[in-house]
Design a protein around this motif. Sequence first.
Motif, PDB file in Angstrom:
ATOM      1  N   GLN A  63       0.830  -1.202   0.000  1.00  0.00           N
ATOM      2  CA  GLN A  63       0.000   0.000   0.000  1.00  0.00           C
ATOM      3  C   GLN A  63       0.867   1.255   0.000  1.00  0.00           C
ATOM      4  N   ARG A  64       1.935   1.232   0.783  1.00  0.00           N
ATOM      5  CA  ARG A  64       2.844   2.373   0.855  1.00  0.00           C
ATOM      6  C   ARG A  64       3.500   2.622  -0.509  1.00  0.00           C
ATOM      7  N   ALA A  65       3.931   1.536  -1.164  1.00  0.00           N
ATOM      8  CA  ALA A  65       4.561   1.675  -2.478  1.00  0.00           C
ATOM      9  C   ALA A  65       3.579   2.257  -3.492  1.00  0.00           C
ATOM     10  N   LEU A  66       2.348   1.770  -3.475  1.00  0.00           N
ATOM     11  CA  LEU A  66       1.335   2.317  -4.386  1.00  0.00           C
ATOM     12  C   LEU A  66       1.078   3.788  -4.069  1.00  0.00           C
ATOM     13  N   ASN A  68       3.043   5.995  -2.620  1.00  0.00           N
ATOM     14  CA  ASN A  68       4.186   6.826  -3.020  1.00  0.00           C
ATOM     15  C   ASN A  68       4.261   7.018  -4.529  1.00  0.00           C
ATOM     16  N   ASN A  69       3.883   6.010  -5.282  1.00  0.00           N
ATOM     17  CA  ASN A  69       4.044   6.045  -6.731  1.00  0.00           C
ATOM     18  C   ASN A  69       2.791   6.480  -7.475  1.00  0.00           C
ATOM     19  N   LEU A  70       1.736   6.789  -6.749  1.00  0.00           N
ATOM     20  CA  LEU A  70       0.505   7.284  -7.372  1.00  0.00           C
ATOM     21  C   LEU A  70       0.220   8.715  -6.919  1.00  0.00           C
ATOM     22  N   GLY A  71       1.280   9.479  -6.765  1.00  0.00           N
ATOM     23  CA  GLY A  71       1.121  10.891  -6.415  1.00  0.00           C
ATOM     24  C   GLY A  71       0.521  11.102  -5.041  1.00  0.00           C
ATOM     25  N   LYS A  72       0.784  10.180  -4.130  1.00  0.00           N
ATOM     26  CA  LYS A  72       0.275  10.256  -2.746  1.00  0.00           C
ATOM     27  C   LYS A  72      -1.250  10.292  -2.706  1.00  0.00           C
ATOM     28  N   ASP A  73      -1.881   9.586  -3.646  1.00  0.00           N
ATOM     29  CA  ASP A  73      -3.342   9.480  -3.704  1.00  0.00           C
ATOM     30  C   ASP A  73      -3.752   8.214  -2.943  1.00  0.00           C
ATOM     31  N   ALA A  74      -4.097   8.393  -1.669  1.00  0.00           N
ATOM     32  CA  ALA A  74      -4.412   7.256  -0.802  1.00  0.00           C
ATOM     33  C   ALA A  74      -5.636   6.490  -1.290  1.00  0.00           C
ATOM     34  N   ASP A  75      -6.646   7.202  -1.771  1.00  0.00           N
ATOM     35  CA  ASP A  75      -7.860   6.548  -2.243  1.00  0.00           C
ATOM     36  C   ASP A  75      -7.560   5.628  -3.432  1.00  0.00           C
ATOM     37  N   GLU A 101      -4.549 -10.895 -16.010  1.00  0.00           N
ATOM     38  CA  GLU A 101      -5.712 -10.665 -15.139  1.00  0.00           C
ATOM     39  C   GLU A 101      -5.433  -9.500 -14.189  1.00  0.00           C
ATOM     40  N   ILE A 102      -4.225  -9.482 -13.637  1.00  0.00           N
ATOM     41  CA  ILE A 102      -3.831  -8.403 -12.726  1.00  0.00           C
ATOM     42  C   ILE A 102      -3.801  -7.072 -13.489  1.00  0.00           C
ATOM     43  N   LYS A 103      -3.193  -7.082 -14.674  1.00  0.00           N
ATOM     44  CA  LYS A 103      -3.112  -5.858 -15.470  1.00  0.00           C
ATOM     45  C   LYS A 103      -4.502  -5.363 -15.859  1.00  0.00           C
ATOM     46  N   ALA A 104      -5.396  -6.267 -16.186  1.00  0.00           N
ATOM     47  CA  ALA A 104      -6.760  -5.868 -16.541  1.00  0.00           C
ATOM     48  C   ALA A 104      -7.456  -5.207 -15.360  1.00  0.00           C
ATOM     49  N   ALA A 105      -7.222  -5.729 -14.171  1.00  0.00           N
ATOM     50  CA  ALA A 105      -7.820  -5.144 -12.971  1.00  0.00           C
ATOM     51  C   ALA A 105      -7.283  -3.734 -12.739  1.00  0.00           C
ATOM     52  N   ILE A 106      -5.991  -3.568 -12.914  1.00  0.00           N
ATOM     53  CA  ILE A 106      -5.382  -2.239 -12.748  1.00  0.00           C
ATOM     54  C   ILE A 106      -5.921  -1.285 -13.804  1.00  0.00           C
ATOM     55  N   TYR A 107      -5.946  -1.748 -15.059  1.00  0.00           N
ATOM     56  CA  TYR A 107      -6.429  -0.904 -16.152  1.00  0.00           C
ATOM     57  C   TYR A 107      -7.882  -0.482 -15.912  1.00  0.00           C
ATOM     58  N   GLY A 108      -8.669  -1.366 -15.349  1.00  0.00           N
ATOM     59  CA  GLY A 108     -10.061  -1.044 -15.055  1.00  0.00           C
ATOM     60  C   GLY A 108     -10.210   0.140 -14.107  1.00  0.00           C
ATOM     61  N   ILE A 109      -9.174   0.401 -13.329  1.00  0.00           N
ATOM     62  CA  ILE A 109      -9.214   1.526 -12.392  1.00  0.00           C
ATOM     63  C   ILE A 109      -8.559   2.770 -12.988  1.00  0.00           C
ATOM     64  N   VAL A 110      -7.369   2.620 -13.575  1.00  0.00           N
ATOM     65  CA  VAL A 110      -6.630   3.809 -14.027  1.00  0.00           C
ATOM     66  C   VAL A 110      -6.904   4.206 -15.468  1.00  0.00           C
ATOM     67  N   ARG A 111      -7.355   3.269 -16.305  1.00  0.00           N
ATOM     68  CA  ARG A 111      -7.700   3.530 -17.709  1.00  0.00           C
ATOM     69  C   ARG A 111      -6.544   4.146 -18.505  1.00  0.00           C
ATOM     70  N   ASP A 112      -5.316   3.674 -18.234  1.00  0.00           N
ATOM     71  CA  ASP A 112      -4.150   4.176 -18.940  1.00  0.00           C
ATOM     72  C   ASP A 112      -3.131   3.045 -19.013  1.00  0.00           C
ATOM     73  N   GLU A 113      -2.723   2.702 -20.253  1.00  0.00           N
ATOM     74  CA  GLU A 113      -1.821   1.560 -20.439  1.00  0.00           C
ATOM     75  C   GLU A 113      -0.454   1.779 -19.810  1.00  0.00           C
ATOM     76  N   LYS A 114       0.114   2.958 -19.998  1.00  0.00           N
ATOM     77  CA  LYS A 114       1.445   3.243 -19.453  1.00  0.00           C
ATOM     78  C   LYS A 114       1.430   3.183 -17.928  1.00  0.00           C
ATOM     79  N   GLN A 115       0.421   3.785 -17.328  1.00  0.00           N
ATOM     80  CA  GLN A 115       0.316   3.768 -15.869  1.00  0.00           C
ATOM     81  C   GLN A 115       0.039   2.351 -15.366  1.00  0.00           C
ATOM     82  N   THR A 116      -0.740   1.591 -16.107  1.00  0.00           N
ATOM     83  CA  THR A 116      -1.012   0.195 -15.742  1.00  0.00           C
ATOM     84  C   THR A 116       0.280  -0.592 -15.678  1.00  0.00           C
ATOM     85  N   GLU A 117       1.137  -0.436 -16.687  1.00  0.00           N
ATOM     86  CA  GLU A 117       2.413  -1.155 -16.713  1.00  0.00           C
ATOM     87  C   GLU A 117       3.314  -0.738 -15.563  1.00  0.00           C
TER      88      GLU A 117
END
Length: 129
Positions: A63-66, A68-75, A101-117
């Motif tokens: 959670q901390r890594a996410l 830190n790497n998502l612009g400190k967006d806790a939600d 499957e994991i990448k699809a789940a991430i993409y479903g939230i962020v809707r951006d391929e580069k950010q998903t990777e």
Amino acid sequence: IKERLTDPVFYDKMSKLLDEIIAARKAKAIEYELYLKEIAKLIGTVNAGQEGDRPSNIKTEGQRALYNNLGKDADLAMRIDEKIKQVRPADWRGVQAREQEIKAAIYGIVRDEKQTEAIFAIIFHQREY
């Protein structure tokens, strides 16, 4: 260097701070005792794996890594964390279909391929996922 893969933003920041401390010492801008205190403080921060304040709901290393790497967006970090824990199949690392499957789940939230990777690379190196 090995741990950088788990949280690139945090470890890049710690590396930059270390470089600043070393540069200041070389410039003889700080006393040797203060230099050692700064190094000890930096080592403590790196060993603790955290820096400064963070929201109370950010509890685990993943959670901390996410966070830190998502612009400190806790939600956003918590939504991705929960989704990964819901959809991750057993022994998913190294199995392309399961990783997708994991990448699809991430993409479903962020809707951006580069950010998903980028997020997937962090998740891949976290032990808790």
